[in-house]
Design a protein around this motif. Structure first.
Motif, short mmCIF file in Angstrom:
data_model
loop_
_atom_site.label_atom_id
_atom_site.label_comp_id
_atom_site.label_asym_id
_atom_site.label_seq_id
_atom_site.Cartn_x
_atom_site.Cartn_y
_atom_site.Cartn_z
N ILE A 82 44.48 39.22 38.36
CA ILE A 82 43.81 37.98 38.81
C ILE A 82 43.91 37.97 40.32
N LEU A 83 42.65 37.45 40.78
CA LEU A 83 42.52 37.42 42.29
C LEU A 83 42.06 35.84 42.41
N ASP A 84 42.74 35.12 43.36
CA ASP A 84 42.61 33.67 43.48
C ASP A 84 42.13 33.49 44.78
N LEU A 85 40.83 32.79 44.90
CA LEU A 85 40.26 32.51 46.38
C LEU A 85 41.05 31.55 46.97
N ALA A 86 42.01 30.75 46.23
CA ALA A 86 42.63 29.64 47.03
C ALA A 86 43.95 30.58 47.81
N ASP A 87 44.12 31.74 47.55
CA ASP A 87 45.16 32.45 48.01
C ASP A 87 44.50 33.48 48.88
N SER A 88 44.91 33.30 50.26
CA SER A 88 44.64 34.19 51.26
C SER A 88 45.29 35.51 51.39
N SER A 89 46.35 35.55 50.72
CA SER A 89 47.40 36.64 50.96
C SER A 89 46.84 38.10 50.30
N TYR A 90 45.82 38.12 49.48
CA TYR A 90 45.16 39.55 49.31
C TYR A 90 44.20 39.63 50.09
N GLN A 91 43.73 41.05 50.11
CA GLN A 91 42.43 41.50 50.88
C GLN A 91 41.30 41.53 50.02
N ILE A 92 40.13 40.71 50.18
CA ILE A 92 39.07 40.76 49.33
C ILE A 92 38.55 42.31 49.24
N ASP A 93 38.67 43.00 50.39
CA ASP A 93 38.30 44.59 50.03
C ASP A 93 38.94 45.04 48.97
N GLU A 94 39.89 44.74 48.28
CA GLU A 94 40.58 45.32 47.10
C GLU A 94 39.58 45.04 45.85
N LEU A 95 38.55 44.41 46.01
CA LEU A 95 37.55 44.19 44.87
C LEU A 95 37.02 45.41 44.57
N GLN A 106 30.85 26.46 46.70
CA GLN A 106 30.30 26.99 47.86
C GLN A 106 31.33 28.43 48.14
N ASP A 107 32.57 28.28 47.62
CA ASP A 107 33.70 29.55 47.65
C ASP A 107 32.98 30.47 46.89
N THR A 108 32.38 30.28 45.73
CA THR A 108 31.95 31.41 45.10
C THR A 108 30.42 31.93 45.72
N HIS A 109 29.86 31.04 46.48
CA HIS A 109 28.46 31.64 47.02
C HIS A 109 29.05 32.49 48.34
N LYS A 110 30.17 32.07 48.93
CA LYS A 110 30.31 32.94 50.26
C LYS A 110 30.80 34.24 49.59
N LEU A 111 31.71 34.19 48.55
CA LEU A 111 31.90 35.54 47.97
C LEU A 111 30.87 36.36 47.79
N LEU A 112 30.07 36.00 46.93
CA LEU A 112 28.75 36.54 46.63
C LEU A 112 28.06 37.19 47.65
N THR A 113 28.00 36.14 48.56
CA THR A 113 26.92 36.69 49.82
C THR A 113 27.54 37.52 50.82
N ASP A 114 29.02 37.31 51.06
CA ASP A 114 29.71 37.97 52.02
C ASP A 114 29.79 39.66 51.42
N TYR A 115 29.74 39.64 50.05
CA TYR A 115 30.05 40.97 49.55
C TYR A 115 28.99 41.51 48.68
N THR A 120 26.61 43.76 48.46
CA THR A 120 26.35 45.17 47.98
C THR A 120 27.46 45.45 46.73
N LEU A 121 28.72 44.74 46.71
CA LEU A 121 29.74 45.04 45.75
C LEU A 121 29.17 44.72 44.20
N TRP A 122 28.22 43.80 44.31
CA TRP A 122 28.01 43.43 42.90
C TRP A 122 26.90 44.24 42.09
N ARG A 123 26.29 45.21 43.06
CA ARG A 123 24.99 45.85 42.43
C ARG A 123 25.43 46.86 41.46
N ASN A 124 24.75 46.60 40.30
CA ASN A 124 25.13 47.30 39.09
C ASN A 124 26.59 47.26 38.47
N ARG A 125 27.09 46.18 38.91
CA ARG A 125 28.52 45.99 38.23
C ARG A 125 28.31 44.88 37.14
#
Length: 167
Positions: free
Chosen positions: A36-49, A68-77, A79-84
């Motif tokens: 579980i990764l929680d966007l409200a918890d900034s202690s983990y690195q998003i690069d782990e995704l 908006q938090d979901t939108h930021k996650l999707l647009t900031d990364y 290329t990560l979502w391609r074919n996943r």
């Protein structure tokens, strides 16, 4: 198979962590490596995704729009979502707004070339689905979760004509 369960809402009062915990427990019971990764918890690195095979986006909405938090996650990364393989879980008290936000989220994920599960899971009135010990007590949500996870693990062999499951 590694599954990331991403809690996408960051509001103070939210029920998506309950749903995420239930999904995590079931995936672990199936022998899958779930986190579980929680966007409200900034202690983990998003690069782990990048190290996950499958993603479940679990969250609420802001009116008829996904948050908006979901939108930021999707647009900031983007290329990560391609074919996943990605599944969406919308947690809400209002069905029409949740369905609208979920369809909008799925449209954005498709535009990012994500491999979407053919169905989404809508969890209505989540505070009524769990007891005070955080145990799931709603049989329709229980069945909808099993079906949703079956699609994640085994693919479209379980597809039905309706593209959403809700409880």
């Amino acid at each position: 198979m590694k599954v990331a369960i991403i809690i996408t809402d960051t509001q103070a009062v939210r029920h998506s962590p309950l749903v995420a915990l239930e999904l995590d427990e079931r995936l672990t019971g199936l022998g899958l490596d779930a986190s579980i990764l929680d966007l409200a918890d900034s202690s983990y690195q998003i690069d782990e995704l990048a190290g996950y095979d499958y993603y479940l986006l679990v969250g609420g909405h802001t009116g008829p729009l996904y948050n908006q938090d979901t939108h930021k996650l999707l647009t900031d990364y983007r290329t990560l979502w391609r074919n996943r393989k990605i599944g969406t879980v919308m947690v809400s008290d209002e069905r029409i707004l949740a369905e609208s936000a979920n369809e909008q989220l799925r449209t954005v994920l498709k535009s990012l070339s994500a491999d979407l599960l053919p169905e989404s899971l809508l969890v209505m009135d989540p505070e009524k689905k769990f007891d005070e010990s955080l145990n799931l007590i709603d049989s329709s949500l229980n069945l909808a979760m099993y079906r949703f996870l079956f699609l994640l693990v085994y693919g479209e062999g379980a597809k039905k004509t309706d593209s959403r499951m809700s409880a």
